[in-house]
Design an enzyme around this catalytic site. Sequence first.
Site, short mmCIF file in Angstrom:
data_model
loop_
_atom_site.label_atom_id
_atom_site.label_comp_id
_atom_site.label_asym_id
_atom_site.label_seq_id
_atom_site.Cartn_x
_atom_site.Cartn_y
_atom_site.Cartn_z
N THR A 327 3.96 3.75 -13.18
CA THR A 327 2.86 3.57 -14.11
C THR A 327 2.26 4.93 -14.44
OG1 THR A 327 0.71 2.49 -14.47
CG2 THR A 327 1.21 3.17 -12.23
N HIS A 379 2.95 -1.19 3.86
CA HIS A 379 3.23 -0.61 5.18
C HIS A 379 4.00 -1.57 6.08
CE1 HIS A 379 3.02 2.34 8.15
NE2 HIS A 379 1.72 2.63 8.16
#
Length: 408
Positions: A327, A379
């Site tokens: 993006t 994560h």
Amino acid sequence: MSLEIKVPPVGESITEVVLSRWIKNDGDVVEMDEVIAELESDKATFELTAEQAGTLKTIAAEGDTLAIGAVVCKIEDGGAAPAKADAPKAEEKAVVAEEKTAAPVAEKSGESYATGTPSPAAGKILAEKGIDASAVKGTGVDGRITKDDAVKAEAGKKAEAPKASAPVAAAAPAGSRGERREKMSPLRRTVAKRLVAVKNETAMLTTFNEVNMKPIMDLRGKYKDQFKEKFGVGLGFMSFFTKAVTEALKDFPAVNGRIEGEELVYNDFADISIAVSAPKGLVVPVIRNAESMTLAQIEKSVLELALKARDSKLTIEEMTGGTFTITNGGVFGSMMSTPIINAPQSAILGMHNIVERPVAEKGEVVIRPMMYVALSYDHRIIDGRESVGFLVRVKQLLEDPARLLLGV
């Protein structure tokens, strides 16, 4: 005889659409396969066409939410629009106007009121001045209070001994204080739900770095004209970033993976999603197998998808199945941000604006065009070593673009 036009199936996961716009109006004559309306789902915009020629009879209204298979309109046989009700004739209008004029209206002089009762005009004046009607003597017929009586009563009150003035109300602030409400579009509702879900369901972290854009800018400045002449498309930054990402994903496959239930899924291909700002909201079309494309092929794909997004012509297939997202908030002037993961992907790279800043090179301070880059990642599947290593690898490839061409 008429034919019902229903909402067609537009995808497995789509159960309803919104009628965003009628292109043809009720009563219009339409041809076979002519576009008559636009339908909007939570992923794309679709055109509704006439399945036969005839006269359009609308059933649903713009903004209605319709289930798949619901009737949107009918096409009636015949090539002429149904005749509308004749406009009222001039004579009828005159009669209506005459009747309205002849209707009795209470005169402001108060001739129809009981003794001691003020006329409407007089009552308004007395109310504004805080004068009790019982304290005013009317001079009208049978003692009725006229407008002149109210005005004189006002003058008489002003002539009396002054009383303690009431506190003056604070002046209203100047300027408009209006507001408006709009129903959320299906696309906006879906984006809102997905972004909240990602924040709640992933262990999202963001790591940052900065890239010296001078090598790429020098390369573009040297070859952009030849590139445009040979390939028919401009050489932008997105192709360099896409190519750098696909190379880095080969070294860090977890960044290109996803979690499905209790399994980790790793992809040996790179379908790169490119976030694009469209008129109806953010869309994310996908460049398939970007790892095998040249810079020119990537630029052509980006341009094609961007034009489709602008015209709301993207299909569901073109917006699903990406493995990694890029993006670019820099086109809007963003200096730094933490992009949100595009689920079910596990990472997203954020580009930002290019700003000339002083940096140290070989012991000297020099001015370079610098860009902050950010990698948000899940994560649960990507460790810190992998996230930082991936972003450093992207930085290395961008600051030495020859590596992108040689694949080293």
